[in-house]
Design a protein around this motif. Structure first.
Motif, mmCIF file in Angstrom:
data_model
loop_
_atom_site.group_PDB
_atom_site.id
_atom_site.type_symbol
_atom_site.label_atom_id
_atom_site.label_comp_id
_atom_site.label_asym_id
_atom_site.label_seq_id
_atom_site.Cartn_x
_atom_site.Cartn_y
_atom_site.Cartn_z
ATOM 1 N N SER A 136 118.990 7.856 79.973
ATOM 2 C CA SER A 136 117.725 8.688 79.650
ATOM 3 C C SER A 136 116.669 8.071 80.387
ATOM 4 O O SER A 136 116.524 6.756 79.982
ATOM 5 C CB SER A 136 117.378 9.364 78.490
ATOM 6 O OG SER A 136 115.925 9.965 78.400
ATOM 7 N N SER B 77 112.579 18.573 83.300
ATOM 8 C CA SER B 77 113.077 18.149 81.981
ATOM 9 C C SER B 77 112.277 19.052 80.762
ATOM 10 O O SER B 77 112.969 19.580 80.066
ATOM 11 C CB SER B 77 113.374 16.828 81.712
ATOM 12 O OG SER B 77 114.398 16.302 82.235
ATOM 13 N N ARG C 258 113.818 21.985 78.491
ATOM 14 C CA ARG C 258 113.785 21.677 77.001
ATOM 15 C C ARG C 258 113.069 22.799 76.217
ATOM 16 O O ARG C 258 113.691 23.236 75.294
ATOM 17 C CB ARG C 258 113.153 20.210 76.665
ATOM 18 C CG ARG C 258 113.297 19.774 75.209
ATOM 19 C CD ARG C 258 112.689 18.402 74.989
ATOM 20 N NE ARG C 258 111.430 18.084 75.194
ATOM 21 C CZ ARG C 258 110.903 17.410 76.193
ATOM 22 N NH1 ARG C 258 111.656 16.997 77.285
ATOM 23 N NH2 ARG C 258 109.841 17.084 76.219
ATOM 24 N N ASP D 277 115.664 14.049 78.477
ATOM 25 C CA ASP D 277 116.158 13.806 79.993
ATOM 26 C C ASP D 277 117.207 14.824 80.313
ATOM 27 O O ASP D 277 118.385 14.394 80.471
ATOM 28 C CB ASP D 277 116.665 12.305 80.414
ATOM 29 C CG ASP D 277 116.563 12.267 81.981
ATOM 30 O OD1 ASP D 277 116.425 13.286 82.749
ATOM 31 O OD2 ASP D 277 116.399 11.174 82.259
ATOM 32 N N VAL D 278 116.904 16.267 80.225
ATOM 33 C CA VAL D 278 117.973 17.367 80.372
ATOM 34 C C VAL D 278 118.740 17.300 81.708
ATOM 35 O O VAL D 278 119.852 17.572 82.029
ATOM 36 C CB VAL D 278 117.540 18.597 80.206
ATOM 37 C CG1 VAL D 278 118.386 19.714 79.988
ATOM 38 C CG2 VAL D 278 116.479 18.636 78.998
ATOM 39 N N THR D 279 117.903 16.568 82.888
ATOM 40 C CA THR D 279 118.365 16.879 84.206
ATOM 41 C C THR D 279 119.229 15.530 84.693
ATOM 42 O O THR D 279 119.727 15.429 85.789
ATOM 43 C CB THR D 279 117.263 17.225 85.363
ATOM 44 O OG1 THR D 279 116.410 15.890 85.155
ATOM 45 C CG2 THR D 279 116.426 18.359 84.776
ATOM 46 N N TYR E 97 120.620 19.546 89.621
ATOM 47 C CA TYR E 97 120.034 19.623 88.728
ATOM 48 C C TYR E 97 120.489 20.578 87.525
ATOM 49 O O TYR E 97 120.543 20.395 86.285
ATOM 50 C CB TYR E 97 118.421 19.861 88.700
ATOM 51 C CG TYR E 97 117.641 18.615 89.091
ATOM 52 C CD1 TYR E 97 117.947 17.284 89.286
ATOM 53 C CD2 TYR E 97 116.221 18.911 89.043
ATOM 54 C CE1 TYR E 97 117.184 16.219 89.595
ATOM 55 C CE2 TYR E 97 115.328 17.879 89.422
ATOM 56 C CZ TYR E 97 116.004 16.620 89.732
ATOM 57 O OH TYR E 97 115.011 15.624 89.942
ATOM 58 N N VAL F 129 121.816 20.311 83.597
ATOM 59 C CA VAL F 129 121.083 21.128 82.566
ATOM 60 C C VAL F 129 122.057 21.746 81.917
ATOM 61 O O VAL F 129 122.119 22.033 80.554
ATOM 62 C CB VAL F 129 119.977 21.939 83.073
ATOM 63 C CG1 VAL F 129 119.472 22.899 81.943
ATOM 64 C CG2 VAL F 129 118.883 21.321 83.523
#
Length: 255
Positions: free
Chosen positions: A129, A152, A156, A165-167, A191, A195
């Motif tokens: 992250s 992100s 979220r 840090d979802v991406t 991306y 996700v």
């Protein structure tokens, strides 16, 4: 980040680092060498999308020099998500216990991989992250950092996933986690692919841990980021988020 519920995690097994490539001839030898030096027991799978710059040929040469390096030659450029899915299938079929996502351009530093693997001993999925304390980016313009942080944050909030840090694309999965994510239903790219896997892991109740990393902008070759990738991510995240909210509303009405 899920807390794991105090459950016990089994041994990890052999690690396979999957490195998708398209026109990465300038980077592939260096990144594979760094992986092998950082985690000598790990194997590497180069998933090459028929790169016209000769990346696949260089990858084949590496397999002659090192029997822990493998190559998956693909027909053409089909996107990051498709390359990783093919790599996951190959790794699962060949019995690997840990499967790692890593970029070919050096932005994901192999020297940080041991920390991700250590964290995986008590998790189902570990994310490298940029946006947790201790994480950072190097040589990025503020505009790109704004887009990444904003992407992100939007993901979220829309998807209700407690991940900073979802991406991000530097990840270590237990094989059991991948087997439980419904990979056959995943069609997203870029991306959005990252996700999608993160949200599936959270919704399935897996223990997800974020480990701070330093993300370094590539020095050689061209970035694969494009406007189409960003548009796809925005559209899919919005669609998923609206759909999940609608399902919850219907559920409450039925209750």
């Amino acid at each position: 980040m899920n807390d794991g519920g105090g459950r016990q995690f089994g041994p990890l097994g052999t690690t396979l680092v999957i490195i998708p490539t398209f026109n990465e001839a300038e980077n592939i030898k260096a990144i594979v060498g760094r992986v092998r030096a950082s985690v000598p027991a790990a194997h590497v799978l180069i998933a090459d999308d028929n790169s016209p710059d000769g990346t696949g040929k260089l990858a084949d040469e590496l397999t002659v020099e090192d029997d822990q390096v493998h190559v998956l030659h693909r027909k053409g450029k089909e996107g990051l998500g498709a390359a990783y899915l093919a790599g996951f299938r190959w790794g699962l079929e060949h019995g690997y216990g840990v499967l790692v996502e890593m970029d070919a351009d050096g932005s994901h530093q192999p020297e940080e991989l041991p920390r991700l693997l250590t964290a995986l001993k008590g998790a189902d999925l570990v994310l490298g992250s940029r946006w947790v304390p201790g994480g950072r980016v190097v040589n990025w313009p503020k505009s790109r950092e704004f887009i990444s942080r904003g992407g992100s944050l939007y993901s979220r909030v829309m998807l209700d996933v407690p991940i900073r840090d979802v991406t991000g694309g530097y990840r270590a999965f237990r094989r059991e986690t991948l087997e439980g994510l419904g990979l056959g239903e995943v069609s997203s790219q870029g991306y959005c692919f990252q996700v999608d896997l993160a949200r599936r892991a959270v919704k399935a109740g897996y223990h997800v841990v974020e480990v701070p990393i330093t993300f370094v902008e590539r020095e050689l070759g061209d970035s694969k980021m494009s406007r189409d990738i960003l548009v796809e991510a925005l559209w899919r995240v919005t669609t998923w988020g609206v759909g999940e909210r609608a399902d919850r509303i219907r559920g409450r009405r039925k209750g």
